[in-house]
Motif scaffolding. Structure first.
Motif, short mmCIF file in Angstrom:
data_model
loop_
_atom_site.label_atom_id
_atom_site.label_comp_id
_atom_site.label_asym_id
_atom_site.label_seq_id
_atom_site.Cartn_x
_atom_site.Cartn_y
_atom_site.Cartn_z
N PRO A 1 -59.22 -46.98 -0.72
CA PRO A 1 -58.83 -46.57 0.90
C PRO A 1 -59.32 -45.08 1.07
O PRO A 1 -60.12 -44.40 1.74
N SER A 2 -59.08 -43.64 0.22
CA SER A 2 -59.88 -42.68 -0.02
C SER A 2 -61.30 -42.13 0.64
O SER A 2 -61.94 -41.87 0.76
N ARG A 3 -61.86 -43.11 -0.50
CA ARG A 3 -63.02 -43.42 -0.58
C ARG A 3 -63.97 -44.04 0.32
O ARG A 3 -64.64 -42.63 1.17
N LYS A 4 -63.31 -44.82 0.78
CA LYS A 4 -63.49 -45.28 2.30
C LYS A 4 -63.48 -44.26 3.25
O LYS A 4 -65.15 -44.27 3.89
N ILE A 5 -62.69 -43.84 3.23
CA ILE A 5 -62.45 -42.25 4.86
C ILE A 5 -63.39 -41.41 3.85
O ILE A 5 -63.96 -40.42 4.44
N LEU A 6 -63.25 -40.75 2.87
CA LEU A 6 -64.91 -39.93 2.21
C LEU A 6 -66.18 -40.48 3.23
O LEU A 6 -66.23 -39.39 3.18
N ILE A 7 -66.75 -41.87 3.31
CA ILE A 7 -67.63 -41.74 3.31
C ILE A 7 -67.67 -41.83 4.59
O ILE A 7 -68.75 -41.81 5.14
N GLU A 8 -66.86 -42.21 5.53
CA GLU A 8 -66.73 -42.24 6.78
C GLU A 8 -67.37 -40.96 7.24
O GLU A 8 -67.84 -40.61 8.56
N LYS A 9 -66.49 -39.72 7.11
CA LYS A 9 -66.61 -39.00 6.98
C LYS A 9 -67.50 -37.98 6.36
O LYS A 9 -68.29 -36.91 7.64
N ALA A 10 -68.21 -38.46 5.53
CA ALA A 10 -69.25 -37.74 5.42
C ALA A 10 -70.45 -38.35 6.33
O ALA A 10 -71.51 -38.04 6.56
N THR A 11 -70.35 -39.67 7.03
CA THR A 11 -71.68 -39.81 7.48
C THR A 11 -71.87 -39.54 9.16
O THR A 11 -72.15 -39.20 9.70
N GLU A 12 -69.74 -39.31 9.43
CA GLU A 12 -70.07 -38.45 10.67
C GLU A 12 -70.22 -37.20 10.55
O GLU A 12 -70.95 -36.54 11.56
N SER A 13 -70.03 -36.64 9.71
CA SER A 13 -71.34 -35.24 9.72
C SER A 13 -72.61 -35.36 9.54
O SER A 13 -72.79 -34.44 10.08
N VAL A 14 -73.04 -36.49 9.06
CA VAL A 14 -74.18 -36.76 9.26
C VAL A 14 -75.11 -36.62 10.23
O VAL A 14 -75.55 -36.26 11.27
N LYS A 15 -74.43 -38.46 10.94
CA LYS A 15 -74.69 -37.94 12.04
C LYS A 15 -74.59 -36.75 13.58
O LYS A 15 -75.02 -36.52 14.38
N ASN A 16 -73.95 -36.46 13.34
CA ASN A 16 -73.17 -34.47 14.06
C ASN A 16 -74.45 -34.16 13.75
O ASN A 16 -74.79 -33.67 15.20
N ALA A 17 -74.50 -34.13 12.59
CA ALA A 17 -76.25 -32.96 12.36
C ALA A 17 -77.47 -33.02 13.28
O ALA A 17 -77.61 -32.65 13.66
N TYR A 18 -77.45 -34.48 14.12
CA TYR A 18 -78.23 -34.94 14.82
C TYR A 18 -78.50 -35.05 16.31
O TYR A 18 -79.38 -35.08 16.92
N LEU A 19 -76.95 -34.80 15.81
CA LEU A 19 -76.52 -34.77 17.62
C LEU A 19 -76.98 -33.16 18.97
O LEU A 19 -77.48 -32.42 17.68
#
Length: 117
Positions: free
Chosen positions: A14-32
């Motif tokens: 579960p922690s790994r999944k949350i970490l990946i979700e947060k990383a993906t959110e960060s990457v997406k936000n970089a393109y906003l």
């Protein structure tokens, strides 16, 4: 105690999944909008080059670099946080004590050999 430390140092699923979700959110936000326009331009240029000449198009590793940067920052925060002592609740201390006692019994170690538990 090494198995306990080893288990604690690896993130749970579960922690790994949350970490990946947060990383993906960060990457997406970089393109906003309002962020670094060069990221969008670089991605668009790479996509257009790939469409016009797939064989000779250069691979754009910007997304991979953004993930790597996020995980490196996360690792640094974890390392910094791990150096700080943590106050255990009585319940957590009791659970740890029970786990250590179970391992000691399982491995045939003398009772009380692990001080503080």
């Amino acid at each position: 105690l090494n198995p306990l430390v080893s288990l604690d140092s690896k993130p749970s699923e579960p922690s790994r999944k949350i970490l990946i979700e947060k990383a993906t959110e960060s990457v997406k936000n970089a393109y906003l909008a309002g962020k670094d326009a060069s990221l969008k331009n670089k991605a668009l240029d790479a996509a257009l080059a790939a469409l016009s000449s797939p064989e000779s198009a250069k691979k754009d590793d910007t997304v991979g670099q953004l993930y790597t940067q996020y995980f490196a920052q996360f690792g640094k925060k974890m390392k910094d946080a791990s150096a700080k002592p943590v106050e255990l609740t009585p319940q957590a201390a009791a659970e740890i004590s029970e786990a250590v006692a179970n391992v000691a019994r399982r491995d045939g170690l003398e009772e009380g050999i692990v001080k503080g538990f």
